[in-house]
Write an enzyme that holds these catalytic residues in place. Structure first.
Site, short mmCIF file in Angstrom:
data_model
loop_
_atom_site.label_atom_id
_atom_site.label_comp_id
_atom_site.label_asym_id
_atom_site.label_seq_id
_atom_site.Cartn_x
_atom_site.Cartn_y
_atom_site.Cartn_z
N CYS A 153 24.52 4.76 0.26
CA CYS A 153 25.12 5.72 -0.68
C CYS A 153 26.39 5.14 -1.28
O CYS A 153 26.64 5.26 -2.48
CB CYS A 153 25.45 7.04 0.02
SG CYS A 153 24.03 8.15 0.25
N ASP B 285 20.04 -8.64 -0.53
CA ASP B 285 20.25 -8.38 0.90
C ASP B 285 21.34 -9.31 1.43
O ASP B 285 21.37 -10.51 1.13
CB ASP B 285 18.94 -8.59 1.67
CG ASP B 285 18.99 -7.96 3.06
OD1 ASP B 285 18.24 -7.00 3.29
OD2 ASP B 285 19.78 -8.44 3.90
N ASN C 220 10.53 -0.45 6.25
CA ASN C 220 10.55 -0.20 7.68
C ASN C 220 10.90 1.27 7.89
O ASN C 220 11.93 1.74 7.40
CB ASN C 220 11.59 -1.09 8.36
CG ASN C 220 11.28 -2.57 8.21
OD1 ASN C 220 10.12 -2.96 8.25
ND2 ASN C 220 12.31 -3.38 8.03
N GLY D 97 11.98 -1.30 12.95
CA GLY D 97 13.00 -2.20 12.42
C GLY D 97 13.94 -1.58 11.41
O GLY D 97 14.76 -2.29 10.82
N HIS E 155 18.80 5.06 4.93
CA HIS E 155 18.76 5.46 3.51
C HIS E 155 17.59 4.66 2.94
O HIS E 155 17.59 3.43 3.02
CB HIS E 155 20.09 5.11 2.84
CG HIS E 155 20.17 5.45 1.36
ND1 HIS E 155 21.22 6.18 0.83
CD2 HIS E 155 19.36 5.12 0.33
CE1 HIS E 155 21.04 6.29 -0.47
NE2 HIS E 155 19.92 5.66 -0.81
N HIS F 179 14.94 2.38 1.47
CA HIS F 179 15.06 1.14 0.70
C HIS F 179 13.76 0.35 0.82
O HIS F 179 13.12 0.33 1.87
CB HIS F 179 16.24 0.29 1.19
CG HIS F 179 16.26 0.04 2.65
ND1 HIS F 179 16.69 0.99 3.56
CD2 HIS F 179 15.87 -1.02 3.38
CE1 HIS F 179 16.57 0.50 4.79
NE2 HIS F 179 16.08 -0.72 4.70
N HIS G 34 12.31 -3.43 0.62
CA HIS G 34 12.60 -4.86 0.63
C HIS G 34 11.70 -5.50 -0.44
O HIS G 34 10.47 -5.34 -0.38
CB HIS G 34 12.27 -5.48 1.98
CG HIS G 34 13.13 -4.97 3.11
ND1 HIS G 34 14.22 -5.65 3.57
CD2 HIS G 34 13.06 -3.83 3.85
CE1 HIS G 34 14.78 -4.98 4.57
NE2 HIS G 34 14.09 -3.85 4.76
P1 AMP Z 1 16.09 -2.30 7.46
O1 AMP Z 1 16.30 -3.11 8.72
O2 AMP Z 1 14.69 -2.26 6.96
O3 AMP Z 1 16.71 -0.92 7.59
O4 AMP Z 1 16.87 -3.08 6.31
C1 AMP Z 1 18.25 -2.99 6.17
C2 AMP Z 1 18.65 -4.20 5.39
O5 AMP Z 1 19.94 -3.96 4.83
C3 AMP Z 1 18.78 -5.48 6.24
O6 AMP Z 1 17.91 -6.47 5.71
C4 AMP Z 1 20.25 -5.85 6.11
O7 AMP Z 1 20.45 -7.24 6.04
C5 AMP Z 1 20.64 -5.16 4.81
N1 AMP Z 1 22.04 -4.80 4.66
C6 AMP Z 1 22.82 -4.14 5.55
N2 AMP Z 1 24.05 -3.95 5.04
C7 AMP Z 1 24.05 -4.50 3.79
C8 AMP Z 1 25.01 -4.63 2.77
N3 AMP Z 1 26.26 -4.16 2.90
N4 AMP Z 1 24.66 -5.27 1.62
C9 AMP Z 1 23.41 -5.76 1.49
N5 AMP Z 1 22.45 -5.65 2.41
C10 AMP Z 1 22.76 -5.05 3.56
ZN ZN Z 2 22.60 7.31 1.80
#
Ligand code: AMP
Ligand code: ZN
Length: 104
Positions: free
Chosen positions: A6, A29, A85, A91, A96, A98, A100
């Site tokens: 957010c 990422d 995920n 994982g 929030h 997202h 990949h």
């Molecule tokens: P998930 O594990 O599927 O919830 O993916 C979360 C992803 O967010 C991971 O690949 C992290 O490397 C990425 N992530 C976490 N914090 C940040 C950030 N501040 N900026 C960019 N990517 C992030």
């Molecule tokens: Zn959020």
């Protein structure tokens, strides 16, 4: 709400944005697992894929139809993967929604 995506979507904390429109944002990422690894995120807070309902049909259409545009911006139109995920055991670490978007 103390949600990192957010805050990124609102521009309150920095990110390496590659695409933004009125409903969604995509940014690289911070810990890429592949040569190209972006995250496609709705601006509205949705906790994850398990929280989706029919009320999210419009934003889900917007997210999915933005993906080929973002893939083109990242130079991976010919070959890309999209994954979600859902749940900590799968994982999910950021609660929030997202996608990949990655090179193979
Ligand atoms: P998930 O594990 O599927 O919830 O993916 C979360 C992803 O967010 C991971 O690949 C992290 O490397 C990425 N992530 C976490 N914090 C940040 C950030 N501040 N900026 C960019 N990517 C992030
Ligand atoms: Zn959020």
């Amino acid at each position: 709400m103390n949600c990192i995506f957010c805050k990124i979507a609102a521009g309150e904390i920095p990110s390496d944005k590659v695409y933004e429109d009125d409903r969604l944002v995509a940014f690289n990422d911070i810990n890429p697992q592949t040569r190209v690894h972006a995250l496609v995120v709705p601006k509205e807070h949705i906790a994850g894929a398990a929280a989706l309902t029919e009320d999210h049909a419009e934003i889900m259409g917007r997210l999915w139809t933005a993906i080929p545009k973002i893939a083109a911006l990242l130079g991976v139109s010919e070959a890309f993967k999209v994954s979600v995920n859902s749940g900590a055991d799968a994982g999910q670490t950021v609660f929030h929604l997202h996608f990949h978007l990655q090179s193979p």
